[in-house]
Each structure stands twice: as C-alpha cells, then as structure tokens.
Scaffold this motif. Structure first.
Motif, PDB file in Angstrom:
ATOM      1  N   GLU A  93      -6.401  -3.575 -16.869  1.00  7.98           N
ATOM      2  CA  GLU A  93      -6.924  -2.523 -15.992  1.00  7.98           C
ATOM      3  C   GLU A  93      -7.581  -3.043 -14.726  1.00  7.98           C
ATOM      4  OE1 GLU A  93      -9.067   0.878 -17.925  1.00  7.98           O
ATOM      5  OE2 GLU A  93      -8.100   0.102 -19.723  1.00  7.98           O
ATOM      6  N   TYR A  94      -8.005  -4.327 -14.706  1.00  8.58           N
ATOM      7  CA  TYR A  94      -8.653  -4.781 -13.465  1.00  8.58           C
ATOM      8  C   TYR A  94      -7.724  -4.722 -12.268  1.00  8.58           C
ATOM      9  CZ  TYR A  94      -6.880  -9.393 -15.134  1.00  8.58           C
ATOM     10  OH  TYR A  94      -6.120 -10.431 -15.621  1.00  8.58           O
ATOM     11  N   TRP A  95      -6.424  -4.632 -12.533  1.00  6.27           N
ATOM     12  CA  TRP A  95      -5.492  -4.539 -11.396  1.00  6.27           C
ATOM     13  C   TRP A  95      -5.606  -3.212 -10.655  1.00  6.27           C
ATOM     14  CZ3 TRP A  95      -3.695  -8.743  -9.391  1.00  6.27           C
ATOM     15  CH2 TRP A  95      -3.428  -9.848 -10.193  1.00  6.27           C
ATOM     16  N   PHE A  96      -6.148  -2.199 -11.298  1.00  2.24           N
ATOM     17  CA  PHE A  96      -6.392  -0.943 -10.573  1.00  2.24           C
ATOM     18  C   PHE A  96      -7.225  -1.224  -9.320  1.00  2.24           C
ATOM     19  CE2 PHE A  96      -6.136   1.881 -14.604  1.00  2.24           C
ATOM     20  CZ  PHE A  96      -4.831   2.230 -14.325  1.00  2.24           C
ATOM     21  N   THR A  97      -8.338  -1.938  -9.545  1.00  9.38           N
ATOM     22  CA  THR A  97      -9.261  -2.204  -8.444  1.00  9.38           C
ATOM     23  C   THR A  97      -8.674  -3.206  -7.461  1.00  9.38           C
ATOM     24  OG1 THR A  97     -10.896  -2.096 -10.213  1.00  9.38           O
ATOM     25  CG2 THR A  97     -11.687  -2.683  -8.006  1.00  9.38           C
ATOM     26  N   ILE A  98      -8.194  -4.329  -8.002  1.00 15.36           N
ATOM     27  CA  ILE A  98      -7.723  -5.383  -7.101  1.00 15.36           C
ATOM     28  C   ILE A  98      -6.478  -4.930  -6.352  1.00 15.36           C
ATOM     29  CG2 ILE A  98      -6.829  -7.742  -7.025  1.00 15.36           C
ATOM     30  CD1 ILE A  98      -8.522  -8.266  -9.562  1.00 15.36           C
ATOM     31  N   GLY A  99      -5.524  -4.383  -7.081  1.00 13.49           N
ATOM     32  CA  GLY A  99      -4.276  -3.943  -6.451  1.00 13.49           C
ATOM     33  C   GLY A  99      -4.523  -2.808  -5.471  1.00 13.49           C
ATOM     34  N   GLY A 100      -5.327  -1.847  -5.878  1.00 13.15           N
ATOM     35  CA  GLY A 100      -5.613  -0.721  -4.992  1.00 13.15           C
ATOM     36  C   GLY A 100      -6.302  -1.194  -3.721  1.00 13.15           C
ATOM     37  N   PHE A 101      -7.318  -2.022  -3.883  1.00 11.15           N
ATOM     38  CA  PHE A 101      -8.096  -2.444  -2.715  1.00 11.15           C
ATOM     39  C   PHE A 101      -7.266  -3.290  -1.753  1.00 11.15           C
ATOM     40  CE2 PHE A 101     -10.869  -5.498  -0.538  1.00 11.15           C
ATOM     41  CZ  PHE A 101     -11.702  -4.615   0.128  1.00 11.15           C
ATOM     42  N   PHE A 102      -6.662  -4.357  -2.238  1.00  9.69           N
ATOM     43  CA  PHE A 102      -5.977  -5.257  -1.309  1.00  9.69           C
ATOM     44  C   PHE A 102      -4.714  -4.641  -0.715  1.00  9.69           C
ATOM     45  CE2 PHE A 102      -8.850  -8.237  -3.299  1.00  9.69           C
ATOM     46  CZ  PHE A 102      -9.248  -8.998  -2.220  1.00  9.69           C
ATOM     47  N   SER A 103      -4.000  -3.865  -1.509  1.00 12.56           N
ATOM     48  CA  SER A 103      -2.794  -3.277  -0.926  1.00 12.56           C
ATOM     49  C   SER A 103      -3.161  -2.214   0.102  1.00 12.56           C
ATOM     50  CB  SER A 103      -1.891  -2.704  -2.005  1.00 12.56           C
ATOM     51  OG  SER A 103      -2.471  -1.575  -2.604  1.00 12.56           O
ATOM     52  N   ALA A 104      -4.333  -1.595  -0.068  1.00  8.48           N
ATOM     53  CA  ALA A 104      -4.758  -0.619   0.942  1.00  8.48           C
ATOM     54  C   ALA A 104      -5.032  -1.307   2.274  1.00  8.48           C
ATOM     55  CB  ALA A 104      -5.995   0.132   0.457  1.00  8.48           C
ATOM     56  N   LEU A 105      -5.287  -2.623   2.232  1.00  8.24           N
ATOM     57  CA  LEU A 105      -5.516  -3.365   3.481  1.00  8.24           C
ATOM     58  C   LEU A 105      -4.214  -3.792   4.155  1.00  8.24           C
ATOM     59  CD1 LEU A 105      -8.443  -5.740   2.390  1.00  8.24           C
ATOM     60  CD2 LEU A 105      -8.605  -3.536   3.550  1.00  8.24           C
ATOM     61  N   GLU A 106      -3.118  -3.733   3.408  1.00 11.62           N
ATOM     62  CA  GLU A 106      -1.866  -4.264   3.947  1.00 11.62           C
ATOM     63  C   GLU A 106      -1.402  -3.646   5.274  1.00 11.62           C
ATOM     64  OE1 GLU A 106       1.454  -5.051   1.271  1.00 11.62           O
ATOM     65  OE2 GLU A 106       0.034  -5.097  -0.391  1.00 11.62           O
ATOM     66  N   PRO A 107      -1.704  -2.375   5.525  1.00 10.64           N
ATOM     67  CA  PRO A 107      -1.274  -1.842   6.827  1.00 10.64           C
ATOM     68  C   PRO A 107      -1.944  -2.521   8.023  1.00 10.64           C
ATOM     69  CG  PRO A 107      -1.713  -0.051   5.295  1.00 10.64           C
ATOM     70  CD  PRO A 107      -2.188  -1.310   4.632  1.00 10.64           C
ATOM     71  N   ILE A 108      -3.103  -3.161   7.824  1.00 13.17           N
ATOM     72  CA  ILE A 108      -3.836  -3.703   8.972  1.00 13.17           C
ATOM     73  C   ILE A 108      -3.009  -4.720   9.781  1.00 13.17           C
ATOM     74  CG2 ILE A 108      -5.912  -4.970   9.683  1.00 13.17           C
ATOM     75  CD1 ILE A 108      -7.348  -3.604   7.338  1.00 13.17           C
ATOM     76  N   PRO A 109      -2.401  -5.733   9.116  1.00 12.82           N
ATOM     77  CA  PRO A 109      -1.606  -6.655   9.931  1.00 12.82           C
ATOM     78  C   PRO A 109      -0.439  -5.953  10.631  1.00 12.82           C
ATOM     79  CG  PRO A 109      -1.297  -7.075   7.580  1.00 12.82           C
ATOM     80  CD  PRO A 109      -2.479  -6.177   7.724  1.00 12.82           C
ATOM     81  N   LEU A 110       0.041  -4.870  10.035  1.00 17.29           N
ATOM     82  CA  LEU A 110       1.172  -4.183  10.648  1.00 17.29           C
ATOM     83  C   LEU A 110       0.715  -3.444  11.903  1.00 17.29           C
ATOM     84  CD1 LEU A 110       2.782  -2.926   7.326  1.00 17.29           C
ATOM     85  CD2 LEU A 110       3.037  -5.121   8.472  1.00 17.29           C
ATOM     86  N   VAL A 111      -0.534  -2.951  11.889  1.00 22.69           N
ATOM     87  CA  VAL A 111      -1.093  -2.374  13.115  1.00 22.69           C
ATOM     88  C   VAL A 111      -1.201  -3.473  14.164  1.00 22.69           C
ATOM     89  CG1 VAL A 111      -3.087  -1.247  14.157  1.00 22.69           C
ATOM     90  CG2 VAL A 111      -2.429  -0.666  11.830  1.00 22.69           C
ATOM     91  N   ALA A 112      -1.657  -4.654  13.722  1.00 23.85           N
ATOM     92  CA  ALA A 112      -1.816  -5.764  14.666  1.00 23.85           C
ATOM     93  C   ALA A 112      -0.496  -6.091  15.349  1.00 23.85           C
ATOM     94  CB  ALA A 112      -2.363  -6.996  13.932  1.00 23.85           C
ATOM     95  N   MET A 113       0.603  -6.020  14.571  1.00 26.15           N
ATOM     96  CA  MET A 113       1.895  -6.355  15.170  1.00 26.15           C
ATOM     97  C   MET A 113       2.319  -5.318  16.202  1.00 26.15           C
ATOM     98  SD  MET A 113       3.954  -7.894  11.906  1.00 26.15           S
ATOM     99  CE  MET A 113       5.290  -8.810  12.649  1.00 26.15           C
ATOM    100  N   VAL A 114       2.004  -4.051  15.942  1.00 24.56           N
ATOM    101  CA  VAL A 114       2.336  -3.021  16.927  1.00 24.56           C
ATOM    102  C   VAL A 114       1.552  -3.277  18.213  1.00 24.56           C
ATOM    103  CG1 VAL A 114       2.221  -0.569  17.486  1.00 24.56           C
ATOM    104  CG2 VAL A 114       2.853  -1.277  15.183  1.00 24.56           C
ATOM    105  N   VAL A 115       0.255  -3.500  18.048  1.00 21.38           N
ATOM    106  CA  VAL A 115      -0.582  -3.735  19.216  1.00 21.38           C
ATOM    107  C   VAL A 115      -0.022  -4.902  20.020  1.00 21.38           C
ATOM    108  CG1 VAL A 115      -2.892  -4.400  19.980  1.00 21.38           C
ATOM    109  CG2 VAL A 115      -2.617  -2.826  18.052  1.00 21.38           C
ATOM    110  N   HIS A 116       0.300  -5.964  19.300  1.00 22.42           N
ATOM    111  CA  HIS A 116       0.805  -7.165  19.945  1.00 22.42           C
ATOM    112  C   HIS A 116       2.076  -6.891  20.748  1.00 22.42           C
ATOM    113  CE1 HIS A 116       2.891 -11.289  19.075  1.00 22.42           C
ATOM    114  NE2 HIS A 116       2.607 -11.148  20.339  1.00 22.42           N
ATOM    115  N   ALA A 117       3.070  -6.303  20.071  1.00 21.53           N
ATOM    116  CA  ALA A 117       4.365  -6.087  20.731  1.00 21.53           C
ATOM    117  C   ALA A 117       4.225  -5.118  21.903  1.00 21.53           C
ATOM    118  CB  ALA A 117       5.382  -5.565  19.724  1.00 21.53           C
TER     119      ALA A 117
END
Ligand code: HEM
Ligand code: HEM
Ligand SMILES: [Fe+2]
Lengths: 197, 478
Positions: free
Chosen positions: B268-292
């Motif tokens: 069950e600890y993956w609920f917290t870890i998976g939920g939290f870190f995957s929720a951050l995954e869009p951030i680098p993708l925003v960075a790439m849009v800004v960059h391009a």
C-alpha cells in the motif's frame, strides 16, 4: 542572458540532474527489495499456489475500507487436493497457457492488458458461472469452446484458441489462484458468486 | 555534388546514410501500425469481422508491436543522424552498425510473420521462446529479445565509441548515459514467472521506465539538437534546459513508477509514493513547452526547416497534453481505482505516444529529407507547403478525435462497469453496450480514418518535398 546567476547555470543543473537521478534510483532499489519480498508467492499479499486447495472469497474489510480476498475452508480445485509443488506446477502451466494464447491482448489481468473483453482478476468469482457446483466444469468447457457460447448482446465472442483440456484445467487453476491476490480493493464493489452452503 | 533537390546519398555523412535506412523501415512499420489499428478498431464495431482469421488479439499485438519497433527505429535513426555532427568524427564501427540494422530488420519481419501465421502456441516454455511471450508491448519471443539486445548493444557501442573518440557534448553525455539505462531496463522484461504480480511488477519497469523516463530524456536530447539545427539556438541554453529536464524527469518519473503499483498485489505504500511522484511528472513537460516556445519566439520562428520546427513544437505541446495532462487525470489512486484498464487508459496511451514520440521522429524525417536532397530550402513559401501542413493537421485532428472519443467511452466505462457494476462479466458488457460507449468507438474509427489519410499525405510529402526546390537552405545568420 543570465548565465551568471547560480540557479540558472549549466553546471548547477548538471549536478542536480546527476544527484537527483542517482538519489531516486537508490530509493527505488530499496523499495524494490521490499516489494519483491512482499509479492513473492507464499506471503500475505500474494498467497502460496496451494491456495487453490481452498475456498477463496472477496469480502469487505472494515479497517482497510475495501474488499480483500480471504482464503477459507478447504475446497480443492477439481476435487483433488494438491501438494505445494503440484499446485505450483499447475498454476505455472496455466500461466504459460495465458501467455502462449495471448489472453492479455483481449483481456486485462489485474487491470492490465487489453480492453476488448472482461477483466479476469476475479473471473473465478464471477456470478455468471452459475453456481459454485458447476463453475469449474463450466470454465473448462468455456475455455475449450468459447466460440459457440456467446454471453452478450453485442455478438462479441471469444475465439477458439485451441486450448486442450489439460491447458484449460491449468488455466482455471491460474485464474483461481489470481483471485486470491490482495489487490488493495481492485476491482471495487465486485459482487462475488455465492459460495456459502 | 549533384543538383539541389535531387536525392543523393552523397549528401549524407556515414551515420546519416545508416539513419535514412532506419527511417525508411520506420515509416513502413508506421503504416503497418495504422493498418492493424484500423482492423482492431473495426472489430469493436463488427465483432465478426475477421473472427477466427485475424482475431482482435493478433491485430492489437501487431498494432502495438509495430509502434514500439518503429519508434525505436526512429530513435536509433535519429541518433545516427546527429552522431557525426555532434561528436565531430565519423561513426566508429559503422560496418557493424549496418550489419545490426539488417539483422534487426530481418528479425522484425520474421517475428511479424510468426504473429500473423502461427498466432498462438501450446502452453509450454517453447511458445515463449519461439512464438510470442504474451506480455503486452514486449510480446516478441525470447529469441528475438536476445537479437534485439545484441543490436542495441552494437548501436550503443557506435554511439559511445564515437563520442569518446570525438568530443562529448552535453547532449552526447546525456544521450550515452540514457542509452545505458534504456538497454539495461529491457533486460527486466526477459524472464518468466508463474506469479502474475511479480510478472507485472517487472513488466512495468520496462514499460514505465522506458516511456516516462529514458525515452523522455532521449527525445529531450533530440529536441535540443533539433532546436540548434532549425533555429540556431545557442548550445549553452539548450544544454542547460536539457539538464533541467533530466533532473525533473528522472526526479519524478523514476518513483512515479509507483502509479502502476496500486492494484497488482504490491504494498500500500505505493499509493502515496506513486501518487505523489507521478503527479509531479507533468512539471518537466511544462518546462519543455516553455523552452521550445521561448526559443522559437526568441528567434521569431525564423527556421531553416519549417516542417521540422512545426513538428518539434507539436512535440512540446503533444507531450504536455498527452502525457502530462492526460496522464495526470488518472494518476491518483482515488481516480485510478475506477479508470484503471478502461478506454480511459487507451485514450492516454494513444495521445501520449503520438504527442511525445511520433511527433519527434517525424521532425527528424524532415531534417533528414532536407539534407538528403542536398540541403534544400525548407522555410517560408516552400513549394507545395500545403502537403506538410495538411499532413500535420490531419494527423492531429485524427488523433484528437480518437483521443476524445476514447475518453468519453472511458468515462462511461469507469462509471458503469467499474463504479456501479463492480467490474463483473455482466458489468463489463453492460458498459460496452451503452450508447455513449458505442458512439465513442464509432468516432474513434472515424478519427482513425482521418489519421490514416494524414499518414498517406505525410508519406507522399516526404517523398516529394523539396524536389523542385532550387533555393538552398536558409542560413541561420540571415
Ligand atoms: C510520453 C509519456 C507517456 C507515454 C507514452 C505513456 C503511455 C502509457 C500507456 C501506453 C499506458 C497503458 C499501458 C497499458 O497498456 O496498460 C499508460 C498508462 C498509464 N499512464 Fe502513461 N504514458 C506517458 C506518461 C505518463 C505520465 C506523465 C503520467 C502521469 C502523470 C502517466 C500516467 C499513467 C497512468 C496512471 C497509467 C495507468 C493507467 C491504468 O491504470 O490503466 N503517463 N501510459
Ligand atoms: C488509425 C489509427 C489507430 C486506430 C484505429 C487505433 C486503434 C487501436 C485499438 C482498437 C487498440 C486496442 C485498444 C483496446 O485494447 O481496446 C489500440 C491500442 C493501442 N494503440 Fe492504437 N490505433 C491507431 C493509431 C495509433 C497510434 C498512431 C498510436 C501511437 C503512436 C497508437 C498507440 C496505441 C497504444 C499505445 C495502444 C495500447 C493502449 C493501451 O493498452 O492502453 N495507436 N489502438
Ligand atoms: Fe507510468
């Protein structure tokens, strides 16, 4: 531009990239050791293969607030109690059959796979098999000749995959065993076949 | 040098000659992917179509395997494309690289023929070794796995040895480290266990750590080089951005793996870890849009290759929406409990693979064809520019239509099949028969035909673009 500001400098981010990646990976490795230990067959979350010798049900757990599998009274599959090794061999034969016949490119198992046919996580407990008494035989017959056993109004049939009787029985064992895995309440709100009597 | 606008391999350096071979096979497999996607989609609407001849499982397997392989071919080609330019020296061991290309291609042909003609095997180990492994995306039988690993090792040797002999740029360094991870992770998929929880645990290492970590960083490298080439962005800027992207992508994506560990027997600890870190995954993708977008704006969209730049910008947005937004929508366990394994997932899968990876490989196709024709002009007022523009438009319209249609079907499914009916056999078909679901599948098919039309136009454009052009490529200093 602002290449002199420390937080916008190339070297600052290069170091960050290395340390963050290494750090995350190390944490993942530690968690992986623990997870692999917990999901090895024979533990609390993923039971031993000999669970197929018992009744498996899916009941609501007040503390965890979702349904969990419960391994109950002795109820051997096909009426024959197996040793741990025999059970493991049978489940493995069933698993190999699911791989060789490509079940996962129509069905989901534990919710992963394809979406053309029902999820098989709790197939063993599905009320559509009729009653507990006929279920095993129904499943074997269905797997061997699904093409003329249509159960839905869409006309979407499962094809004949050339499954032999031993393969079908092993697959049922695999499905029964899979239904005993603690999946944290997935699928939710599932109403299992009646097994009391 | 032959005349401008004529296809001539003499215009290419050694690595690039190999790259265009990879690209050619990639486009053919892209076509195959679409064909089998259309067949699988039709079977949702007409279940008897090809029943017992080419069953849904066969079509779907060819569909997704063709995708994985053509994207890999596209990536390998793209790396060979930039290798000599980045490192400053000819590819080390190019002969071996060529041999690996032919072996790889031959293996793919044999695997596909077996999929189509043999289809299934008996429930024994031999089937896994010779016919198919029955594990989504990595169905290729074990003998082919080994072949793939050998070919990828040759590729890795080419890349690493060439950078080592020439110079290691920032892009080169990130690329080589990333390729080690990419190849290493594949090994996690090459083993058998009767334990389905263990099976899926390691299976996700391959699938997730490929598409949400190593492939993302690879396209980050391709984007960096692409922006330097098309816009003339300063290296220091793109490489700083690349490091930012690597830090954010690996920082969120590695532990984001946990969003696949909610329901497969894992703790069950993956609920917290998976939920939290995957929720951050869009951030680098925003960075790439800004960059391009920032770079393109900074250079006032004055590029040497408009189609390539357009596809690079499309990549930035497609990656952000398809992977970032569509991924985020179902990544928290509270939602994923109901969306898991529905058309919702398929909606995200299509949009993400298209937005993040198809787009970038197409951008490199355009870079390649430009140089192959002797460095022709491909900026504004290009002759026949309607073709690339319409190909881009049709592919996007088709993909968006498919994505939206599947999302609506997925909503309906998570409500009815998952939440109300509890995912039983009857519940599944109650949801599948609902008009909202059926309409979604019909619109998916229409979107698919539009997408296929876009592909035909794209292929035609790639064969003809720049052919009648007499102007040379625009210089970046203009
Ligand atoms: C380019 C990057 C990405 C690609 C190509 C991609 C592709 C896919 C594919 C194909 C699946 C389905 C796998 C299967 O067949 O079972 C999937 C599942 C999933 N993806 Fe992504 N993805 C990407 C990025 C992301 C991101 C950034 C997030 C979250 C923020 C995300 C969240 C998810 C989740 C939660 C699932 C599981 C769906 C389920 O439970 O059925 N993905 N992804
Ligand atoms: C003509 C266009 C296309 C059609 C009609 C189509 C149709 C389909 C169908 C019917 C499935 C099976 C879904 C299921 O199990 O229910 C599928 C799966 C998939 N397709 Fe496509 N497809 C098309 C194009 C593409 C493209 C361009 C991509 C990406 C580059 C793609 C990536 C995928 C992926 C990743 C899956 C697995 C999804 C999952 O398991 O969640 N498809 N496609
Ligand atoms: Fe993921």
């Amino acid at each position: 531009m602002s290449q002199d500001i420390w937080w916008a400098s190339e070297s600052f981010w290069r170091k960050n990239a290395i340390w963050i990646t290494a750090g995350s990976f190390i944490v993942l490795i530690f968690l992986t050791f623990d997870t692999v230990d917990q999901i090895t067959a024979g533990g609390k979350r993923v039971p031993a293969y000999s669970a197929i010798n018992h009744r498996i049900s899916y009941v609501f757990d007040e503390k965890r607030n979702f349904q969990v599998p419960v391994i109950g009274v002795e109820e051997p599959l096909f009426g024959k109690k197996l040793t741990e090794q025999e059970a493991a061999a049978l489940v493995s034969h069933g698993k190999l059959t699911t791989q060789a016949k490509n079940c996962m490119n129509c069905h989901t198992l534990l919710g992963n796979g394809a979406y053309y046919a029902p999820d098989l996580t709790k197939s063993w407990l599905d009320p559509s098999w009729g009653s507990k008494e006929v279920r095993e035989q129904q499943m074997v017959e269905f797997l061997m000749n699904p093409q003329d056993r249509l159960h839905n109004g869409l006309g979407r049939r499962m094809p004949n995959l050339g499954i032999t009787e031993p393969e079908a029985r092993a697959t049922v064992a695999f499905l029964k065993w899979m239904s005993s895995i603690d999946t944290n309440g997935f699928p939710a709100n599932f109403k299992p076949i009646d097994q009391e009597n | 040098m032959t005349a401008l606008g004529k296809l001539d391999r003499a215009n290419l350096n050694g690595g690039q000659k190999l790259a265009v071979k990879y690209f050619t096979v990639a486009i053919a497999l892209f076509g195959a992917q679409i064909l089998f996607g259309l067949l699988a989609g039709l079977q949702y609407l007409y279940p008897d179509f090809l029943f017992g001849i080419l069953d849904f499982s066969v079509n779907r397997m060819v569909h997704i395997n063709a995708m994985v392989v053509w994207l890999l071919f596209g990536f390998l080609g793209s790396v060979y494309w930039l290798l000599e330019d980045e490192s400053g020296v000819p590819v080390v061991g190019l002969g071996l690289g060529n041999l690996a290309f032919w072996i790889f291609t031959l293996a793919v042909v044999v695997v596909v023929l077996v999929y189509l003609l043999v289809q299934t095997g008996v429930g024994e180990q031999s089937s896994i070794w010779l016919i198919n492994e029955g594990r989504e995306y990595i169905e290729a039988p074990r003998w082919a796995d080994i072949g793939i690993v050998v070919c990828v090792l040759v590729f890795f040797y080419n890349a690493a040895a060439t950078f080592a002999k020439g110079r290691y740029t920032g892009i080169g360094g990130v690329l080589v480290l990333d390729l080690i991870a990419l190849a290493g992770i594949y090994l996690a998929g090459m083993y058998y266990t009767p334990n389905i929880s263990m099976d899926q645990h390691w299976w996700w290492w391959v699938i997730h750590l490929w598409v949400e970590a190593t492939w993302e960083v690879l396209v980050g490298c391709l984007m960096a080089y692409g922006l330097i080439k098309t816009l003339g962005v300063r290296r220091k800027i793109v490489e700083t951005w690349l490091y930012i992207e690597v830090a954010l992508m690996f920082g969120s994506g590695i532990l984001g793996l946990g969003h696949h560990y909610f329901w497969i027997g894992t703790p069950e600890y993956w609920f917290t870890i998976g939920g939290f870190f995957s929720a951050l995954e869009p951030i680098p993708l925003v960075a790439m849009v800004v960059h391009a977008v920032f770079d393109a704006g900074h250079h006032k969209l004055k590029s040497t290759n408009n189609p390539a730049l357009a596809w690079i910008i499309a990549q930035a947005f497609g990656n952000f929406f398809g992977a970032g937004v569509w991924g985020f929508m179902h990544t928290l366990p509270q939602i994923n409990l109901y969306t898991h394994g529905t058309q919702w997932t398929a909606s995200h899968g299509h949009f993400a693979f298209f937005g993040a990876y198809v787009t970038m490989v197409i951008a490199y196709f355009y870079l390649a064809i430009q140089k192959w024709r002797g460095g022709v002009y491909m900026s504004g007022n290009l002759i026949g520019a309607w073709k690339w523009k319409w190909a881009l438009a049709l592919l996007h319209i088709g993909m968006l239509m498919m994505t939206m249609a599947m999302l609506i079907s997925g909503y309906e499914q998570s409500q009815i099949e998952r939440a109300i009916e509890g995912s039983s056999w009857v519940g599944y078909f109650t949801a599948q028969a609902h008009p909202w679901f059926v309409q979604g599948m019909q619109w998916r098919q229409i979107g698919g035909w539009i997408f296929a039309a876009g592909f035909v136009l794209l292929a035609w454009d790639l064969m003809t673009i720049g052919r009648k052009e007499t102007r040379p490529v625009r210089s970046l200093t203009e």
